[in-house]
Motif scaffolding. Sequence first.
Motif, short mmCIF file in Angstrom:
data_model
loop_
_atom_site.label_atom_id
_atom_site.label_comp_id
_atom_site.label_asym_id
_atom_site.label_seq_id
_atom_site.Cartn_x
_atom_site.Cartn_y
_atom_site.Cartn_z
N UNK A 1 32.51 37.73 32.20
CA UNK A 1 33.90 38.44 32.59
C UNK A 1 35.22 37.21 32.68
N UNK A 2 34.67 36.25 32.88
CA UNK A 2 35.61 34.75 32.91
C UNK A 2 36.66 34.91 31.63
N UNK A 3 35.92 34.90 30.53
CA UNK A 3 37.02 35.03 29.36
C UNK A 3 37.92 36.19 29.40
N UNK A 4 37.14 37.36 29.90
CA UNK A 4 38.25 38.65 30.06
C UNK A 4 39.29 38.45 30.88
N UNK A 5 39.08 37.88 32.27
CA UNK A 5 40.09 37.42 32.80
C UNK A 5 41.18 36.60 32.30
N UNK A 6 40.66 35.63 31.48
CA UNK A 6 41.61 34.57 30.94
C UNK A 6 42.57 35.45 29.86
N UNK A 7 41.87 36.38 29.08
CA UNK A 7 42.45 37.06 28.13
C UNK A 7 43.53 38.00 28.85
N UNK A 8 43.22 38.54 29.98
CA UNK A 8 44.17 39.19 30.68
C UNK A 8 45.41 38.40 31.04
N UNK A 9 45.11 37.27 31.66
CA UNK A 9 46.27 36.37 32.00
C UNK A 9 47.11 36.15 30.64
N UNK A 10 46.34 35.86 29.52
CA UNK A 10 47.32 35.74 28.32
C UNK A 10 47.99 36.69 27.91
N UNK A 11 47.71 37.84 28.18
CA UNK A 11 48.42 39.06 28.00
C UNK A 11 49.65 39.48 28.68
N UNK A 12 49.23 39.42 30.21
CA UNK A 12 50.32 39.69 31.10
C UNK A 12 51.08 38.74 31.90
#
Length: 581
Positions: free
Chosen positions: A206-217
């Motif tokens: 889930x680490x990259x998912x959290x990073x992807x969410x940060x990149x998005x919002x």
Amino acid sequence: MNLFSEIRELVIEQLTAMQADGALPEGLDFTNVAVEPPRDAAHGDMATNAAMVLAKPAKMKPRDIAVALAAKLADDARVETAEVAGPGFLNLRLAPVLWRDLVTSVLKTGAGFGRSNMGQGKRVNVEYVSANPTGPLHVGHTRGAVFGDALASLLDFAGYDVTREYYINDGGAQVDVLARSVYLRYLEAHGQEVAFEDGTYPGDYLIPVGQDLKDKVGDAYVGKDESVWLAEIRLFSTEKMMDLIREDLAQLGIKMDKFFSEKALYGTGLIEGAIESLESKGLIYEGVLEPPKGKKPEDWEPREQTLFKSTDHGDDVDRPVKKSDGSWTYFAPDIAYHFDKVQRGYDLLIDIFGADHGGYVKRMKAAVSALSDGNTAIDIKLTQLVKLYKNGEPFKMSKRAGTFVTLRDVVEQVGADVTRFVMLTRKNDAPLDFDFAKVLEQSKDNPVFYVQYAHARVCSAIRKASEAGIDVSDATIAGADLSDLSDPAELTLARKVAEWPRLIEIAGRTNEPHRVAFYLYELAGDLHSLYHTGKDKPELRFVQEDNAAATQAKIALGRATAIVISAGLGILGVTPAQEMR
């Protein structure tokens, strides 16, 4: 060419002639008359139970029927001998030319040899994997994925119109837990220290998912109340997890035809429509269930609920579909999902569940029976647990997943081909031990290697013959004179090749792809046996450089074997080896 079907037709023809002669009474049902390999190969090439199954309805002694039938069959040029055994079994030895013709038929038919029209184009939905979209697939999912995919391929080969389907369990509370876990990784991506409480998903995936969410919002959700971000992160996380799951499936060469979202059932009237369908048949009522058998849970209390009268369709007890507070039970969306499948017009539904879903079998069968008025069949297959070992020691858990061994862990260790084959070396409802060291051994005890080596051996012989200047192309050997194939070891191999079409129909009828793996191991054994016999008897070797005609005949037998091995491995989703290193 299905030689077993051909000889069965001969048996039925002669039984009909016996009726015409008055040796058998009219009106007998020949449905259960079978022709199959004898239990002991020393007894013959094929055996029929005709006399045994017809004795009672004919009011005759089975041996009397068998003796009369044997005399009829012995007059046919295809039958060398027909011998009565025991109380009335009939063992047949066929003319060697039939086995040679079989080899020619395989070569002319190619990869399509053994394909059946048994399914008659009936539509089958095979639902498998259907894991919660909360993380990567683990080894338990791997077994269900391989089993379901091989079964779908088997049914396609047997003449069915197959849909591979994945049911996304994205409608429950577990997806809220996923969203909260991703939110923690999102905060972590912003440099905050976080703690994963019990019930959350702490895996590194889930680490990259959290990073992807940060990149998005950006920081839009930092410090915000759950009511602000839960729905959006839930959707975002589910999509990311399904991307991960699709990648996992691709590692095994699995591609679904359809993904169906549980979430799509809510607020769309689909659940209500399914329950209304049952209600219109008088199968929904308000009632109080009996307490559970055994020790009664402390929080159990009798309360009125909306119940499905599943006992009318074979279940042990009636099942709740709506709770006393008006919310749907977990069973209600499953009913709606299967109602959707029924409405899509499938003739057969097959669900692949994990061993922990055994309690769902009767209720799901009852639901489909009720929803389809008994017109849609359903088969539910349970896959038992996989125990992982390495050199006999339990395999360590995955750090990446946090709590379990992932599908990728397995594939990265041994490869997709080995993973798939080994997962099918036991019947689906039998436990499976998977030792990472043993499945890579190059020995007879490793079925993956044993079958792959048989195919590679034939490929090697073909290359060697070509290097010797002998034409062993499929077109040439399909027209070769095969009279040189007469040794018992050669005919044994040809007989095993002949079983392939029959095996496909049996495995397809029982929904058991493991039968293909078992058969391939036996076929490989006969090929290897012939090869080793050639060490002592040079005239049996596949390549005889001073005799092109003999080489073409022997390569024809080897090539026919390789065609069947390749087709069988194709059903299992395994790539045939051209050479072994």
